[in-house]
Design an enzyme around this catalytic site. Structure first.
Site, PDB file in Angstrom:
ATOM      1  N   PHE A 134      36.505  64.940  44.727  1.00  0.00           N
ATOM      2  CA  PHE A 134      37.717  64.122  44.828  1.00  0.00           C
ATOM      3  C   PHE A 134      38.933  65.045  44.955  1.00  0.00           C
ATOM      4  O   PHE A 134      39.086  65.989  44.188  1.00  0.00           O
ATOM      5  CB  PHE A 134      37.840  63.234  43.586  1.00  0.00           C
ATOM      6  N   ASP A 203      33.305  66.274  35.925  1.00  0.00           N
ATOM      7  CA  ASP A 203      34.166  65.101  36.021  1.00  0.00           C
ATOM      8  C   ASP A 203      33.264  63.870  36.087  1.00  0.00           C
ATOM      9  O   ASP A 203      32.423  63.751  36.991  1.00  0.00           O
ATOM     10  CB  ASP A 203      35.052  65.211  37.273  1.00  0.00           C
ATOM     11  N   TYR A 228      39.912  53.681  34.352  1.00  0.00           N
ATOM     12  CA  TYR A 228      40.160  52.418  35.075  1.00  0.00           C
ATOM     13  C   TYR A 228      39.073  52.040  36.075  1.00  0.00           C
ATOM     14  O   TYR A 228      39.203  51.050  36.775  1.00  0.00           O
ATOM     15  CB  TYR A 228      41.533  52.445  35.771  1.00  0.00           C
ATOM     16  N   LYS A 229      38.020  52.841  36.159  1.00  0.00           N
ATOM     17  CA  LYS A 229      36.937  52.510  37.097  1.00  0.00           C
ATOM     18  C   LYS A 229      35.875  51.697  36.355  1.00  0.00           C
ATOM     19  O   LYS A 229      36.123  50.545  36.012  1.00  0.00           O
ATOM     20  CB  LYS A 229      36.402  53.792  37.721  1.00  0.00           C
ATOM     21  N   ARG A 389      32.699  51.465  51.498  1.00  0.00           N
ATOM     22  CA  ARG A 389      32.178  51.804  50.173  1.00  0.00           C
ATOM     23  C   ARG A 389      32.002  50.537  49.333  1.00  0.00           C
ATOM     24  O   ARG A 389      32.896  49.685  49.303  1.00  0.00           O
ATOM     25  CB  ARG A 389      33.218  52.702  49.498  1.00  0.00           C
TER      26      ARG A 389
HETATM   27  C1  LIG Z   1      39.331  58.443  40.413  1.00  0.00           C
HETATM   28  C2  LIG Z   1      39.213  59.917  40.241  1.00  0.00           C
HETATM   29  C3  LIG Z   1      40.283  60.644  39.733  1.00  0.00           C
HETATM   30  C4  LIG Z   1      41.595  59.972  39.451  1.00  0.00           C
HETATM   31  O1  LIG Z   1      42.528  60.805  38.877  1.00  0.00           O
HETATM   32  P1  LIG Z   1      43.913  60.198  38.378  1.00  0.00           P
HETATM   33  O2  LIG Z   1      44.570  61.336  37.723  1.00  0.00           O
HETATM   34  O3  LIG Z   1      43.583  59.052  37.462  1.00  0.00           O
HETATM   35  O4  LIG Z   1      44.654  59.672  39.556  1.00  0.00           O
HETATM   36  C5  LIG Z   1      40.101  62.011  39.538  1.00  0.00           C
HETATM   37  N1  LIG Z   1      38.925  62.609  39.836  1.00  0.00           N
HETATM   38  C6  LIG Z   1      37.887  61.911  40.334  1.00  0.00           C
HETATM   39  C7  LIG Z   1      36.607  62.604  40.647  1.00  0.00           C
HETATM   40  C8  LIG Z   1      38.007  60.547  40.569  1.00  0.00           C
HETATM   41  O5  LIG Z   1      36.995  59.867  41.080  1.00  0.00           O
END
Ligand SMILES: *Cc1c(COP(=O)(O)O)cnc(C)c1O
Length: 430
Positions: A134, A203, A228-229, A389
């Site tokens: 990401f 992560d 939030y996921k 997705r």
């Molecule tokens: C969704 C996601 C994030 C989101 O980071 P924010 O700081 O909440 O915007 C970070 N890393 C990964 C791998 C994600 O999937």
């Protein structure tokens, strides 16, 4: 759950009738007429959340005012919710806290890991990560590498283990890939990193609440994750950070704010880090957001009486298999872009389309089937394709939803609904 392929809607309905997690759908407020396949991006709203947030606003804040820091336990929210998330990812009580965003927690964990690596051996100057990680994780690593004199090396998944050597300081990976849903073997890659003398950061943004995770068994040194996921904490919910207890007290992270101080209310001018994971806190906790996050995490803990993460995983795989098989049977223009093999797939399925993935997704959303679109990386052939997705969240999705979603997708393609101009105008958030 039958491993035989589902070939009729009645069979999908029979799977719902036998589903031990089916009662949990009642814990969510879902809009009528919507099949929500985007809980991997923003989880659905738990029924308990609005009343709980109202209570925190009206009673704890409105009536309790500043007294609520003590009387309502606001100061212990970070560890109370952290302990609950810990149950989902194999962390012991007291090892994990809820705080800040995932991006900020990546910064804190990576910075601490680089300090550790540098002290152990000044020759270890390389951070290894995956090219399709990401972007925020890579952006944070890029700036830390620049600032601290490290090199960031990006590789494709199959090349990661072989790239670890005596120059590697840290292997930083996302356990389940946000784009294609590919899941790494956490234990094997952690072992490879440790054999090379490197530290490993995982992560769990697409893993916590989605797939069983065992941070201790998986050999992690640091972990971060998103609220939030799959944890259903609401837009912008606080994230979490975990550090292995053998490291946590030896090094501190650089965002040395007062809430991570050993005694914040002594108001002394010098920083002394708190013992344990509390030193990864920085500023005042976002109490309203934490209240919503706790309701979301509680929806996952409610599954513990129905088989817990193992049951969630079983159902997620069965749903994603059903959906992938139906789409492949009905939509020859789409190519499966997520791993076929259950062991290597997280809780999402994605498909590529050579040219019109964005418009196809818009047309599907207009039919009430909500997934999302992710642009390809034309500069990198393995990720060049645009993808559709679809996230599978077993707490509130039914097998008939997976069946019906595939039917809608078939209609969008068969009738070329995606050609309508309004589906071809790109919006800011895809
Ligand atoms: C969704 C996601 C994030 C989101 O980071 P924010 O700081 O909440 O915007 C970070 N890393 C990964 C791998 C994600 O999937």
């Amino acid at each position: 759950m039958s491993p035989a392929p589902v070939t009729t809607r009645a069979q999908a309905a029979a799977l719902d009738a036998a589903d031990p997690l089916a009662p949990l759908r009642e814990l969510f407020e879902l809009p009528p007429g919507v099949i929500y396949l985007d809980g991997n991006s923003l989880g659905a709203l738990p029924r308990a959340t609005a009343a709980r947030v109202r209570e925190v606003v009206e009673q704890e804040w409105g009536q309790g005012l500043i007294r609520s820091w003590n009387s309502a336990g606001w100061m212990t929210l970070a560890s109370r919710i952290g302990d609950k998330i810990g149950r989902l990812v194999g962390a012991a009580p007291g090892e994990l806290v809820v705080t800040d965003s995932t991006s900020v927690n990546v910064f804190k964990a990576l910075s601490a890991a680089l300090t550790m690596a540098r002290l152990a051996s000044p020759d270890r100057r390389v951070i290894v990560s995956e090219r399709s990680n990401f972007p925020t994780d890579l952006y944070i690593a890029e700036s830390l590498a620049r600032e601290r004199g490290f090199e960031l090396r990006l590789l494709d998944a199959p090349d990661l283990a072989a790239a670890l050597d005596t120059r590697t300081a840290v292997l930083m990976l996302t356990h389940v890939n946000y784009r294609n849903g590919m899941m790494h073997d956490m234990a094997a890659l952690s072992r490879a990193a440790h054999e090379a003398g490197a530290l490993v950061i995982w992560d769990l943004a697409h893993s916590a609440g989605a797939v069983p995770v065992d941070l201790h068994g998986g050999g992690a040194d640091f972990a971060v994750g998103c609220g939030y996921k799959y944890l259903n904490g609401g837009p912008g919910a606080p994230a979490f950070v975990w550090v292995h207890p053998r490291h946590v007290d030896h090094f501190q992270q650089p965002l040395s704010g007062w809430i991570g101080h050993a005694a914040p209310f002594e108001f002394t001018p010098g920083y002394r880090p708190a013992a344990g994971i509390s030193r990864y806190l920085c500023g005042t906790p976002a109490v309203l957001s934490m209240a919503a996050l706790e309701c979301g995490v509680d929806t996952l803990l409610a599954a513990e009486r129905h088989g817990g993460m193992a049951a969630i995983r079983t159902k997620s795989l069965a749903m994603s298999r059903l959906f992938a098989a139906r789409v492949q049977a009905l939509c020859p223009a789409l190519t499966l872009a997520s791993p076929r093999d259950d062991a290597h797939r997280g809780s999402q399925v994605c498909f590529s389309h050579p040219a019109h993935a964005y418009a196809i997704m818009q047309a599907l959303i207009a039919r009430g089937v909500i997934g999302d679109f992710r642009a390809g990386d034309p500069a990198h052939p393995p990720d060049a394709a645009d993808i559709l997705r679809f996230g599978f969240t077993p707490l509130y999705l039914r097998f008939v939803d997976a069946w019906d979603a595939a039917e809608h997708l078939h209609q969008v393609l068969a009738a070329e609904e995606w050609r309508r101009p309004e589906f071809n105008r790109r919006q800011a958030v895809t």
